[in-house]
Design a protein around this motif. Structure first.
Motif, short mmCIF file in Angstrom:
data_model
loop_
_atom_site.label_atom_id
_atom_site.label_comp_id
_atom_site.label_asym_id
_atom_site.label_seq_id
_atom_site.Cartn_x
_atom_site.Cartn_y
_atom_site.Cartn_z
N GLY A 46 0.87 -1.18 -0.22
CA GLY A 46 0.08 -0.41 0.53
C GLY A 46 1.39 1.44 0.10
N GLU A 47 1.67 1.48 0.05
CA GLU A 47 2.93 2.52 0.15
C GLU A 47 3.40 3.30 -0.83
N GLY A 48 3.18 4.11 -1.36
CA GLY A 48 3.73 4.79 -2.97
C GLY A 48 5.69 4.30 -2.72
N ILE A 49 6.06 4.73 -3.77
CA ILE A 49 7.39 4.53 -3.77
C ILE A 49 8.04 4.84 -5.06
N GLU A 50 8.70 5.68 -5.19
CA GLU A 50 9.53 5.96 -6.06
C GLU A 50 11.17 6.34 -6.32
N ALA A 51 11.46 6.34 -7.48
CA ALA A 51 12.85 5.56 -7.82
C ALA A 51 13.28 6.75 -7.77
N ASP A 52 14.95 6.60 -7.14
CA ASP A 52 14.73 8.51 -7.00
C ASP A 52 16.90 8.58 -7.11
N SER A 53 16.98 7.74 -8.47
CA SER A 53 18.64 7.64 -9.04
C SER A 53 17.99 9.25 -9.94
N PRO A 54 19.30 9.98 -10.66
CA PRO A 54 19.86 10.63 -11.38
C PRO A 54 19.85 10.05 -11.91
N ASP A 55 20.32 8.79 -12.88
CA ASP A 55 20.73 8.21 -13.95
C ASP A 55 19.15 6.85 -14.21
N ALA A 56 18.56 6.42 -12.75
CA ALA A 56 17.42 6.03 -13.20
C ALA A 56 16.43 6.09 -14.41
N PRO A 57 15.44 5.58 -15.30
CA PRO A 57 14.49 6.12 -16.20
C PRO A 57 13.30 6.15 -15.11
N PRO A 58 12.47 6.54 -15.01
CA PRO A 58 10.99 6.93 -14.41
C PRO A 58 10.66 5.93 -13.43
N LEU A 59 10.08 6.02 -12.50
CA LEU A 59 9.03 4.11 -11.99
C LEU A 59 8.49 4.86 -10.57
N ALA A 60 7.94 4.75 -10.60
CA ALA A 60 6.91 5.04 -8.76
C ALA A 60 5.30 4.08 -9.92
N GLY A 61 4.95 3.98 -8.48
CA GLY A 61 3.99 3.40 -8.13
C GLY A 61 3.89 2.91 -6.92
N THR A 62 2.73 2.05 -6.67
CA THR A 62 2.07 1.25 -4.99
C THR A 62 2.38 0.00 -5.05
N VAL A 63 3.17 0.03 -3.73
CA VAL A 63 3.63 -1.72 -3.66
C VAL A 63 1.70 -2.28 -3.09
N VAL A 64 2.30 -3.42 -4.11
CA VAL A 64 0.81 -4.51 -4.02
C VAL A 64 1.61 -5.42 -3.52
N GLU A 65 2.84 -6.08 -3.33
CA GLU A 65 3.48 -7.39 -2.82
C GLU A 65 4.65 -6.58 -2.28
N ALA A 66 5.20 -7.36 -1.59
CA ALA A 66 6.87 -7.09 -0.68
C ALA A 66 6.72 -8.30 -0.43
N GLY A 67 8.28 -9.37 -0.48
CA GLY A 67 8.57 -10.41 0.60
C GLY A 67 9.92 -10.15 0.69
N PRO A 68 11.12 -11.35 1.15
CA PRO A 68 12.59 -11.23 0.80
C PRO A 68 13.01 -11.01 -0.95
N TYR A 69 13.41 -9.70 -0.72
CA TYR A 69 14.25 -9.87 -2.44
C TYR A 69 13.43 -9.66 -3.57
N ARG A 70 12.26 -9.29 -2.94
CA ARG A 70 11.15 -8.50 -4.78
C ARG A 70 10.50 -8.15 -4.11
N ILE A 71 9.78 -7.12 -4.67
CA ILE A 71 8.97 -5.67 -4.65
C ILE A 71 8.06 -5.32 -5.57
N ALA A 72 6.60 -5.54 -6.20
CA ALA A 72 5.54 -5.84 -6.75
C ALA A 72 5.21 -4.34 -6.94
#
Length: 265
Positions: A175-201
């Motif tokens: 349910g948390e909103g996250i947004e990539a914060d890297s000056p070199d990465a393409p845009p990526l933002a959305g809502t977490v629908v699954e979070a487990g060890p070593y992965r985020i959907a």
């Protein structure tokens, strides 16, 4: 004789049997939550899965069983030993179905053991993405961005490197909103629908509506980091073409000296 191993998974999904069938039995459907596929839609038809750009990453197969909209089986072809994949679709109420996967044909030995373990984990991730596709984008076809970089560091180290480089939490809450914060990465933002060890959907807002997962998977003694996006609509098509090469370059660089270009097998 050793007992034959198989992976058996199921998931409840949105959609009629015909809608779910499209997602698990056709090229555009499978490509929208897994890897690019072509499927000749008949018993005995040819199939092809693309796990990367090189010719060695194009995996041919066959439609061994074609029983729409209930059951399809893929194998390597007549007389070819190897993995088999049986998908069944069962109605489960109004506009709901249960999808079951039986992945069989695993051999014995250390290499098969590593492949079995990796595929158990991988199928769990992709079936979750199948559910998201049908819930939010059923009937649509995704434009995918599928960069992966293999590394020599441990899985824990690669996960820490990947999430730090993206500027996101390594353990966000659903349910948390996250947004990539890297000056070199393409845009990526959305809502977490699954979070487990070593992965985020994620259910994406940027760069276009769609789904994504950020993951580090084990492949034997190595680990592979992925930022895979499935994007929809005209904005999705444009973003996939623009950002695909950028994500691969960024991901390889984010892993530092421990990373090399590659794709999961």
């Amino acid at each position: 004789m050793a007992e034959e191993r198989s992976i058996e998974l199921e998931i409840g999904v949105a959609g009629t049997p015909e809608e779910v069938w499209r997602a698990v039995a056709t090229g555009p459907g499978i490509s929208s939550w897994y890897v690019p596929h072509t499927v000749e839609e008949r018993a005995g038809g040819a199939a092809m899965a693309s796990f990367g750009p090189g010719p060695e990453m194009q995996i041919p197969g066959r439609v061994a069983v074609w029983e729409p909209p209930r059951r399809i089986c893929f194998d390597g072809g007549e007389g070819v030993d190897g993995l088999e994949f049986e998908w069944t679709v069962e109605p489960a109420g109004e506009d709901r179905c249960v999808v079951r996967l039986v992945n069989s044909g695993f051999g014995e030995g250390n290499e098969w053991d590593a492949q079995y373990d990796a595929m158990v984990e991988g199928w769990g991730l992709f079936m979750s993405n199948l559910g998201l596709h049908l819930e939010h984008f059923g009937g649509q076809t995704a434009f995918s961005v599928l960069p992966t970089a293999m590394g020599t560091n441990s899985r824990d180290e690669q996960w820490a490197e990947l999430t730090t480089a993206l500027g996101i939490s390594s353990a966000p809450k659903v349910g948390e909103g996250i947004e990539a914060d890297s000056p070199d990465a393409p845009p990526l933002a959305g809502t977490v629908v699954e979070a487990g060890p070593y992965r985020i959907a994620l259910l994406l807002d940027e760069p276009a509506p769609g789904t994504a997962f950020v993951a580090v998977e084990s492949f034997g003694e190595h680990a592979g980091a992925s930022v895979w996006l499935y994007l929809y609509g005209a904005d999705g098509a444009e973003a996939a073409e623009r950002d695909g090469p950028l994500w691969q370059d960024w991901l390889t660089g984010a892993l530092g000296e421990g990373g090399t270009d590659g794709s999961p097998e």
